[in-house]
Structures are given as C-alpha cells and as structure tokens.
Design a protein around this motif. Sequence first.
Motif, PDB file in Angstrom:
ATOM      1  N   GLN A 150       0.846  -1.195   0.000  1.00 25.29           N
ATOM      2  CA  GLN A 150       0.000   0.000   0.000  1.00 25.29           C
ATOM      3  C   GLN A 150       0.883   1.247   0.000  1.00 25.29           C
ATOM      4  O   GLN A 150       1.182   1.795   1.069  1.00 25.29           O
ATOM      5  CB  GLN A 150      -0.924   0.000   1.229  1.00 25.29           C
ATOM      6  N   PRO A 151       1.305   1.717  -1.182  1.00 22.71           N
ATOM      7  CA  PRO A 151       2.195   2.899  -1.235  1.00 22.71           C
ATOM      8  C   PRO A 151       1.598   4.130  -0.566  1.00 22.71           C
ATOM      9  O   PRO A 151       2.312   4.887   0.100  1.00 22.71           O
ATOM     10  CB  PRO A 151       2.387   3.120  -2.743  1.00 22.71           C
ATOM     11  N   GLU A 152       0.287   4.339  -0.745  1.00 20.79           N
ATOM     12  CA  GLU A 152      -0.335   5.516  -0.133  1.00 20.79           C
ATOM     13  C   GLU A 152      -0.305   5.435   1.384  1.00 20.79           C
ATOM     14  O   GLU A 152      -0.064   6.434   2.075  1.00 20.79           O
ATOM     15  CB  GLU A 152      -1.782   5.634  -0.622  1.00 20.79           C
ATOM     16  N   ALA A 153      -0.520   4.225   1.937  1.00 19.11           N
ATOM     17  CA  ALA A 153      -0.462   4.053   3.384  1.00 19.11           C
ATOM     18  C   ALA A 153       0.945   4.314   3.902  1.00 19.11           C
ATOM     19  O   ALA A 153       1.125   4.907   4.973  1.00 19.11           O
ATOM     20  CB  ALA A 153      -0.916   2.640   3.756  1.00 19.11           C
ATOM     21  N   ILE A 154       1.956   3.886   3.142  1.00 21.01           N
ATOM     22  CA  ILE A 154       3.342   4.137   3.538  1.00 21.01           C
ATOM     23  C   ILE A 154       3.609   5.632   3.617  1.00 21.01           C
ATOM     24  O   ILE A 154       4.261   6.121   4.553  1.00 21.01           O
ATOM     25  CB  ILE A 154       4.309   3.455   2.549  1.00 21.01           C
TER      26      ILE A 154
END
Length: 220
Positions: A100-104
């Motif tokens: 999850q790039p956005e969560a990172i």
Amino acid sequence: MQMEPENQPNDGMAGMAGMDHEHSGKPEPGPDPDSLRNHHIAGFGIIFLALLTYLEERNFARLKYLKFFWPALLYVIGFAVLIWSDPGTWPDGDTPLNTQPEAIQHKIFALIALAIASVELFRRTGTLKHIAWRAVLSGAILTAGVFLLFHHGRHVHVVHLQHRAMGITAALLGLAKFTEPTMDGSVGAERRMSVGQRVRSHLPSFLTFVLGLMFVFYFE
C-alpha cells in the motif's frame, strides 16, 4: 445457427465497451469515509495548533506552560495518523503495508510529525539549545510539503488538486517558520518590532490555520 448472428453484434458491442474501458483506465474510486474522517479530525487538530502558535506569538513571555501544549498536540496528531490513517493495514489490519504505497506515505507523514514534536519539546525544555535545531522544524515542514506535492494514490482529480494546495501551503509554512523573527521573550517585545517583522512573526500561525481549513473542508 440463429444464435450466432445474434451474438456477433453483442460481442462487437462488448469489444467496443472493453476498448472504451481500457482507454479510460480503471474507474475512479468513490469517497472513502475513513479518509474523510481522518482528514477532518486532523484539520481541527491543525487549527488548534494554529491557535497555540498565535498565542505563543503574542504572549510567549506571560504564558509559561503554553510552550508544552504545541508539541503535545502534535504528538497526538502524529500517533493518530500513524495508527488509524489506513484501516486494514499495519498496525490494526492484515493487509501488508508494503503493498500500500499511499499508506506508507501516510506513515511517513506521521513519523515526520512525531520527529517535529520531539525536537520542539526538547528545544522548549532547554535540552536542545543550538540554534541549528530551530531549522529542524521549518525544514521538516518544508519537506512534508514538498512530499505532499508528489502524494500518489487512486483519487479523483480534485483530490490531487487539494493535495497540491496542501503541499504548497505547508512548504510556505516551512519557509515562514525559518524566516520568522526571533523574539526575546520579554514583555512588550512585539510592540518594539517593525510592521514587516510583525507580519512575518504571524505568518506561521496564519498559514497553519489555512492548512487546517484545507483539511477540515477536504472532500473526495
């Protein structure tokens, strides 16, 4: 034999629909209730930070314990974003964070907020006395603003526009914090400042307030 001609136009229509879908890309996601709630809660927290910043700008010498409220509230915001920004991922979900790039990116924002809170807390207690530590706050805010300009995710266009506006405001806030005049903490120090210095001294609280409003009125 009769079904075959009837199916051919349908297959053609389906093929055209598939081409249209492929041309337009994946459908844009709808509003995320969790995302909206988190943005709005963070917005009210940032507005409260703006109020604390303004009170510090006006009454730094008289309100002795006010200086601890600012990092304390930033700690609350940082931990809230770190834990609850992306339900279903770490630390309260099963979805691997590395998928999850956005969560990172959200977690990185939270860590930046916690780092700022720690530096400001130790600055205000007198542990970090070197003048260079003053640049950590402005540099971190500026970095977060630039980082937000490149914040990615599957959003509608208006969300990307809001992220860019937030990033620009945060970057300006970092510059304002870096260039704000240093007050000596004595009573009446503000009255001895020029008009330009007064404007510069209140830019951080004003830009923080604007940033908070962006979060409060965030929509998808």
